[in-house]
Design a protein around this motif. Structure first.
Motif, PDB file in Angstrom:
ATOM      1  N   ALA A 222     -20.347 -13.088 -18.670  1.00 43.17           N
ATOM      2  CA  ALA A 222     -21.454 -12.649 -18.087  1.00 43.17           C
ATOM      3  C   ALA A 222     -22.677 -13.826 -17.993  1.00 43.17           C
ATOM      4  CB  ALA A 222     -21.952 -11.190 -18.583  1.00 43.17           C
ATOM      5  N   ASP A 223     -22.635 -14.276 -19.269  1.00 39.84           N
ATOM      6  CA  ASP A 223     -23.600 -15.382 -19.464  1.00 39.84           C
ATOM      7  C   ASP A 223     -23.088 -16.819 -18.802  1.00 39.84           C
ATOM      8  OD1 ASP A 223     -24.990 -14.083 -21.135  1.00 39.84           O
ATOM      9  OD2 ASP A 223     -24.447 -14.836 -22.777  1.00 39.84           O
ATOM     10  N   LEU A 224     -21.878 -16.900 -18.359  1.00 36.36           N
ATOM     11  CA  LEU A 224     -21.389 -18.089 -17.585  1.00 36.36           C
ATOM     12  C   LEU A 224     -21.687 -18.382 -16.387  1.00 36.36           C
ATOM     13  CD1 LEU A 224     -19.120 -20.014 -19.422  1.00 36.36           C
ATOM     14  CD2 LEU A 224     -17.568 -19.093 -18.062  1.00 36.36           C
ATOM     15  N   ASP A 225     -22.208 -19.345 -16.130  1.00 36.23           N
ATOM     16  CA  ASP A 225     -22.405 -19.630 -14.704  1.00 36.23           C
ATOM     17  C   ASP A 225     -21.468 -19.830 -13.876  1.00 36.23           C
ATOM     18  OD1 ASP A 225     -23.769 -20.402 -12.544  1.00 36.23           O
ATOM     19  OD2 ASP A 225     -24.803 -22.444 -13.256  1.00 36.23           O
ATOM     20  N   PRO A 226     -21.290 -18.882 -12.909  1.00 35.77           N
ATOM     21  CA  PRO A 226     -20.242 -18.958 -11.851  1.00 35.77           C
ATOM     22  C   PRO A 226     -19.987 -20.185 -11.062  1.00 35.77           C
ATOM     23  CG  PRO A 226     -21.594 -17.155 -11.528  1.00 35.77           C
ATOM     24  CD  PRO A 226     -22.262 -17.850 -12.316  1.00 35.77           C
ATOM     25  N   ALA A 227     -21.086 -20.932 -10.928  1.00 40.36           N
ATOM     26  CA  ALA A 227     -20.936 -22.181 -10.236  1.00 40.36           C
ATOM     27  C   ALA A 227     -20.019 -23.057 -10.661  1.00 40.36           C
ATOM     28  CB  ALA A 227     -22.351 -22.552 -10.032  1.00 40.36           C
ATOM     29  N   LEU A 228     -19.779 -23.051 -12.098  1.00 45.86           N
ATOM     30  CA  LEU A 228     -18.643 -24.074 -12.704  1.00 45.86           C
ATOM     31  C   LEU A 228     -17.568 -23.689 -12.069  1.00 45.86           C
ATOM     32  CD1 LEU A 228     -20.033 -23.535 -16.301  1.00 45.86           C
ATOM     33  CD2 LEU A 228     -20.144 -25.621 -14.827  1.00 45.86           C
ATOM     34  N   GLU A 229     -17.056 -22.400 -12.152  1.00 44.53           N
ATOM     35  CA  GLU A 229     -15.923 -22.129 -11.630  1.00 44.53           C
ATOM     36  C   GLU A 229     -15.501 -22.495  -9.977  1.00 44.53           C
ATOM     37  OE1 GLU A 229     -15.902 -18.098 -12.733  1.00 44.53           O
ATOM     38  OE2 GLU A 229     -14.805 -18.438 -14.653  1.00 44.53           O
ATOM     39  N   GLU A 230     -16.790 -22.167  -9.270  1.00 48.53           N
ATOM     40  CA  GLU A 230     -16.807 -22.552  -7.663  1.00 48.53           C
ATOM     41  C   GLU A 230     -16.593 -23.543  -7.651  1.00 48.53           C
ATOM     42  OE1 GLU A 230     -20.555 -20.278  -6.516  1.00 48.53           O
ATOM     43  OE2 GLU A 230     -19.652 -18.418  -7.144  1.00 48.53           O
ATOM     44  N   ALA A 231     -17.304 -24.490  -8.337  1.00 46.97           N
ATOM     45  CA  ALA A 231     -17.284 -25.936  -8.232  1.00 46.97           C
ATOM     46  C   ALA A 231     -15.709 -26.603  -8.250  1.00 46.97           C
ATOM     47  CB  ALA A 231     -18.090 -26.868  -9.161  1.00 46.97           C
ATOM     48  N   ALA A 232     -15.157 -26.019  -9.275  1.00 44.92           N
ATOM     49  CA  ALA A 232     -13.784 -26.429  -9.557  1.00 44.92           C
ATOM     50  C   ALA A 232     -12.842 -26.040  -8.477  1.00 44.92           C
ATOM     51  CB  ALA A 232     -13.347 -25.771 -10.726  1.00 44.92           C
ATOM     52  N   LEU A 233     -13.044 -24.737  -7.772  1.00 39.47           N
ATOM     53  CA  LEU A 233     -12.309 -24.375  -6.735  1.00 39.47           C
ATOM     54  C   LEU A 233     -12.719 -25.110  -5.476  1.00 39.47           C
ATOM     55  CD1 LEU A 233     -12.882 -20.543  -7.114  1.00 39.47           C
ATOM     56  CD2 LEU A 233     -10.386 -21.826  -7.286  1.00 39.47           C
ATOM     57  N   ASP A 234     -14.124 -25.551  -5.400  1.00 37.46           N
ATOM     58  CA  ASP A 234     -14.279 -26.346  -4.076  1.00 37.46           C
ATOM     59  C   ASP A 234     -13.801 -27.820  -4.147  1.00 37.46           C
ATOM     60  OD1 ASP A 234     -15.809 -24.512  -3.158  1.00 37.46           O
ATOM     61  OD2 ASP A 234     -17.570 -24.892  -3.705  1.00 37.46           O
ATOM     62  N   LEU A 235     -13.528 -28.130  -5.481  1.00 40.31           N
ATOM     63  CA  LEU A 235     -13.071 -29.600  -5.750  1.00 40.31           C
ATOM     64  C   LEU A 235     -11.251 -29.662  -5.431  1.00 40.31           C
ATOM     65  CD1 LEU A 235     -15.468 -30.907  -8.445  1.00 40.31           C
ATOM     66  CD2 LEU A 235     -15.174 -31.692  -6.210  1.00 40.31           C
ATOM     67  N   GLY A 236     -10.901 -28.620  -5.281  1.00 36.51           N
ATOM     68  CA  GLY A 236      -9.512 -28.441  -4.921  1.00 36.51           C
ATOM     69  C   GLY A 236      -8.473 -27.846  -5.887  1.00 36.51           C
ATOM     70  N   ALA A 237      -9.045 -27.605  -7.002  1.00 33.23           N
ATOM     71  CA  ALA A 237      -8.286 -26.779  -7.994  1.00 33.23           C
ATOM     72  C   ALA A 237      -8.009 -25.196  -7.742  1.00 33.23           C
ATOM     73  CB  ALA A 237      -8.841 -26.875  -9.552  1.00 33.23           C
ATOM     74  N   ASN A 238      -6.690 -25.137  -7.964  1.00 30.59           N
ATOM     75  CA  ASN A 238      -6.423 -23.584  -7.640  1.00 30.59           C
ATOM     76  C   ASN A 238      -6.933 -22.710  -8.806  1.00 30.59           C
ATOM     77  OD1 ASN A 238      -4.536 -23.785  -9.933  1.00 30.59           O
ATOM     78  ND2 ASN A 238      -2.710 -24.087  -8.538  1.00 30.59           N
ATOM     79  N   GLU A 239      -6.773 -21.226  -8.521  1.00 36.37           N
ATOM     80  CA  GLU A 239      -7.349 -20.286  -9.521  1.00 36.37           C
ATOM     81  C   GLU A 239      -6.530 -20.698 -11.020  1.00 36.37           C
ATOM     82  OE1 GLU A 239      -6.176 -19.045  -6.326  1.00 36.37           O
ATOM     83  OE2 GLU A 239      -7.696 -17.635  -5.784  1.00 36.37           O
ATOM     84  N   TRP A 240      -5.528 -20.775 -10.820  1.00 33.82           N
ATOM     85  CA  TRP A 240      -4.796 -20.897 -12.154  1.00 33.82           C
ATOM     86  C   TRP A 240      -5.266 -22.088 -13.032  1.00 33.82           C
ATOM     87  CZ3 TRP A 240      -2.073 -18.022 -15.100  1.00 33.82           C
ATOM     88  CH2 TRP A 240      -1.061 -18.759 -15.956  1.00 33.82           C
ATOM     89  N   LYS A 241      -5.450 -23.189 -12.203  1.00 33.60           N
ATOM     90  CA  LYS A 241      -5.900 -24.599 -12.694  1.00 33.60           C
ATOM     91  C   LYS A 241      -7.220 -24.318 -13.286  1.00 33.60           C
ATOM     92  CE  LYS A 241      -4.749 -29.454 -12.118  1.00 33.60           C
ATOM     93  NZ  LYS A 241      -4.212 -30.325 -11.072  1.00 33.60           N
ATOM     94  N   THR A 242      -8.292 -23.640 -12.518  1.00 36.71           N
ATOM     95  CA  THR A 242      -9.600 -23.421 -12.754  1.00 36.71           C
ATOM     96  C   THR A 242      -9.627 -22.533 -13.870  1.00 36.71           C
ATOM     97  OG1 THR A 242      -9.985 -23.331 -10.308  1.00 36.71           O
ATOM     98  CG2 THR A 242     -11.648 -22.402 -11.734  1.00 36.71           C
ATOM     99  N   PHE A 243      -8.740 -21.556 -14.042  1.00 41.84           N
ATOM    100  CA  PHE A 243      -9.030 -21.000 -15.240  1.00 41.84           C
ATOM    101  C   PHE A 243      -8.692 -21.562 -16.521  1.00 41.84           C
ATOM    102  CE2 PHE A 243      -6.854 -18.202 -18.701  1.00 41.84           C
ATOM    103  CZ  PHE A 243      -7.878 -17.451 -18.760  1.00 41.84           C
ATOM    104  N   TRP A 244      -7.525 -22.319 -16.441  1.00 40.88           N
ATOM    105  CA  TRP A 244      -7.222 -23.171 -17.865  1.00 40.88           C
ATOM    106  C   TRP A 244      -8.103 -24.237 -18.056  1.00 40.88           C
ATOM    107  CZ3 TRP A 244      -4.749 -20.775 -21.170  1.00 40.88           C
ATOM    108  CH2 TRP A 244      -4.030 -19.651 -20.989  1.00 40.88           C
ATOM    109  N   ARG A 245      -8.560 -24.878 -16.978  1.00 37.35           N
ATOM    110  CA  ARG A 245      -9.247 -26.071 -17.296  1.00 37.35           C
ATOM    111  C   ARG A 245     -10.948 -25.711 -17.376  1.00 37.35           C
ATOM    112  NH1 ARG A 245      -7.361 -30.951 -15.191  1.00 37.35           N
ATOM    113  NH2 ARG A 245      -5.115 -31.164 -15.991  1.00 37.35           N
ATOM    114  N   VAL A 246     -11.448 -24.964 -16.721  1.00 35.51           N
ATOM    115  CA  VAL A 246     -12.743 -24.618 -16.650  1.00 35.51           C
ATOM    116  C   VAL A 246     -13.167 -23.277 -17.788  1.00 35.51           C
ATOM    117  CG1 VAL A 246     -14.856 -24.401 -15.444  1.00 35.51           C
ATOM    118  CG2 VAL A 246     -12.896 -25.771 -14.635  1.00 35.51           C
ATOM    119  N   THR A 247     -12.507 -22.090 -16.927  1.00 32.99           N
ATOM    120  CA  THR A 247     -12.964 -20.920 -17.639  1.00 32.99           C
ATOM    121  C   THR A 247     -12.566 -20.935 -19.137  1.00 32.99           C
ATOM    122  OG1 THR A 247     -12.591 -19.895 -15.328  1.00 32.99           O
ATOM    123  CG2 THR A 247     -13.247 -18.435 -17.147  1.00 32.99           C
TER     124      THR A 247
END
Lengths: 290, 294
Positions: free
Chosen positions: A183-208
């Motif tokens: 809840a404290d985490l800025d969702p923009a971080l995950e959105e940025a990763a997705l916009d930069l072309g990472a898939n959900e799986w990669k976004t999860f392991w690399r960012v979230t």
């Protein structure tokens, strides 16, 4: 500023009285623990009087670890500790995975029935431990009987049933800790990763995941401690050969008061102290990063 | 441009999201259904069955377990458990509130140290902490030894295996559960309201009763629930510190399952205990929900 007005209020009220009461309350919390530690070094076996310093209860305790000549009870004590650790580690891993999945689902998605699910999640914390314990006993016994009738394989209560039970009451604690972090985490971080072309799986392991990892670890430590401490649920779901350390200590208390219990208890106290400090360090890390 | 064309359409994005949600949601939900809800449902069903010859159940419907529960003997144990749990909660509140207040208003450095001191027992093995009271209360224990060496008493006092020992053990075991939520609400208290009350001429007692107490009410309720529930279902404390006269519902349930092997009656007792516990919790959630909607 806030503290200043607060203190003026209390000053008028009697800060000394409060301090006295706090001293009394903290003494109440710590006196039994201190007495336990002191008596683990007392030479007398039966009397509460201090008859001299000794390490013999600790020697007796550790003889079960190293000497094959040690009596069976001290040997089985170390087996019970081993069982406790196996149960705590596996149940914590299961609960951490399931709890984190639940936290992600509840915090990152909107879906019908999420309120109901939250209530379901909290229920194992709310209902009395003994109710959880007996319901799992009844459940396992029934399932084992049905399995035996169907396949002829005879299953009994043991380490797996205790592990499942501990994982069940731990899931909620992990979910709560991880959700708070998400809840404290800025969702923009995950959105940025997705916009930069990472898939959900990669976004999860690399960012979230790296960002929520301290929270998972902190929740896992709580689950680990709860599992190591648990008596009631274990009492009902354990079988022959799956005695845990608290169950072993309970047996010793029931049979007779021997100072070896003081020695184990002191070591258990030290272990929890270590766990609290680790957990607080982790929480600091979470808030500093935040 | 090719990149733009590859972008998934809205509907495929939705289905992928649904798929992800299900992947995340199903394992923990199924786990909780299988290992938590289904076992509770089985206990509920068992509470209406009859006891089998060798301790199992026979699948015949009966009300008799609940009728037996209404027997004076068992009702007394329920009342005793309720009384002991309520008394424990009250005393924890009386000890815990001033302490939480003291911690919340201490300087940040002291605050952290004091909180740490409250958290340690909270994390310490419950069985070990309960056992410590045996050393203090038994007839060769600390209290009796001290009193006898001071020549205040001749014969050791009978402290262990009494309701007194159980109450002490329960208060000791659950006090941290009271302090922590109380601390959380007092710490968040908006003190400009306290100031306002004093500016308007309210004295300390009035300020406390009219402003501070109502504002910290959520903490009082949360702490009370956290103490009341485990105290009501307590098993270790009455088992180790209480005698035959201080049996609580938890011991009765344990006895029905493991010694008497009357699982249907034990199930009915568990259901009774669960309902007793869920009533205050439901009231709490109702009130906190209505507060949120304000």
């Amino acid at each position: 500023m806030k503290t200043a007005t607060l203190e003026t209020f209390i000053h008028a009220w009697g800060r000394r009285g409060l301090a006295l009461q706090a001293t009394f309350a903290l003494t109440f919390l710590y006196l039994p623990i201190l007495i336990l530690i002191i008596y683990s070094f007392n030479a007398s076996r039966f009397n509460a009087n201090w008859t001299g310093f000794t390490l013999k209860w600790y020697q007796k305790l550790f003889s079960g670890l190293t000497e094959s000549t040690a009596d069976i009870s001290t040997q089985s004590l170390w087996i019970s500790l081993q069982n406790s650790l196996i149960i705590a580690i596996i149940s914590t891993v299961i609960a951490s995975i399931l709890g984190t999945m639940m936290a992600l689902a509840l915090e990152r998605f909107r879906f019908p029935g999420s309120k109901l699910l939250e209530a379901l999640l909290l229920l194992p914390i709310i209902i009395p431990e003994i109710t959880l314990g007996v319901s799992l006993l009844v459940f396992f016994t029934l399932v084992f009987r049905i399995l035996e009738n169907l396949t002829g394989i005879r299953l009994t209560l043991g380490l797996p049933s205790v592990i499942i039970s501990h994982a069940t009451f731990s899931i909620a604690f992990i979910t709560i800790t991880v959700r708070a972090r998400l809840a404290d985490l800025d969702p923009a971080l995950e959105e940025a990763a997705l916009d930069l072309g990472a898939n959900e799986w990669k976004t999860f392991w690399r960012v979230t995941f790296p960002l929520i990892f301290p929270a998972i670890l902190s929740g896992a430590l709580l689950a680990f401690t709860l599992s190591l401490d648990d008596f009631v649920v274990t009492f009902f779901t354990t079988g022959v050969g799956a005695t845990t350390l608290p169950l072993f200590v309970y047996g010793m208390i029931k049979l007779s008061i021997t100072p070896v219990i003081n020695a184990i208890s002191t070591l258990m106290l030290l272990a929890s102290l270590f766990l609290v400090i680790s957990s607080l360090k982790l929480q600091d890390q979470v808030s500093v990063k935040h | 441009m090719a990149f733009l064309l590859q972008k998934p359409s809205h509907s495929t994005l939705e289905t992928r999201k649904t798929k992800n949600l299900l992947l995340l949601l199903l394992p923990p939900t199924i786990w909780l259904l299988v290992f938590f809800i289904i076992p509770l449902v089985i206990v509920f069903i068992y509470s209406f069955l009859q006891r089998g010859t060798y301790g199992g159940v026979t699948w015949e419907f009966t009300w008799s377990n609940y009728q037996r529960l209404a027997n004076d003997l068992y009702l007394n144990i329920f009342w005793r458990s309720l009384g002991l749990a309520a008394l424990t909660t009250l005393i924890c509140l009386i000890i815990g509130y001033p302490l939480a207040f003291f911690i919340a208003t201490a300087s940040p450095r002291w605050r952290n140290l004091l909180l740490f001191l409250v958290i340690i027992p909270f994390w310490t093995n419950f069985l070990v902490r309960t056992y410590a009271w045996i050393i203090i209360l038994r007839s060769e224990g600390l209290i009796n030894t001290v009193l006898q060496s001071l020549n205040l008493i001749q014969e050791p006092l009978n402290l262990l295996f009494t309701p007194f020992a159980v109450i002490i053990g329960l208060i000791y075991g659950y006090l941290p559960f009271m302090i922590l939520p109380l601390y959380a609400t007092i710490e968040r208290l908006n003190f400009s309201l306290v100031e306002a009350a004093q500016d308007l001429g309210a004295n300390d007692i009035r300020t406390f009763l009219r402003i501070i107490l109502p504002l910290t009410y959520p903490g009082i309720i949360a702490g009370s629930i956290l103490v009341f529930i485990p105290a009501l279902g307590a098993f270790i404390t009455p088992d180790i510190l209480g005698g035959a006269k201080t049996v609580m519902v938890g011991n009765l349930i344990q006895n029905q399952f493991l010694q008497a092997r009357h699982w249907p009656f034990g199930s009915a007792l568990s259901m009774g205990l669960m309902i007793l516990v869920l009533i205050p919790v439901m009231i709490y959630f109702r009130s906190s929900n209505s507060e949120n909607s304000l």
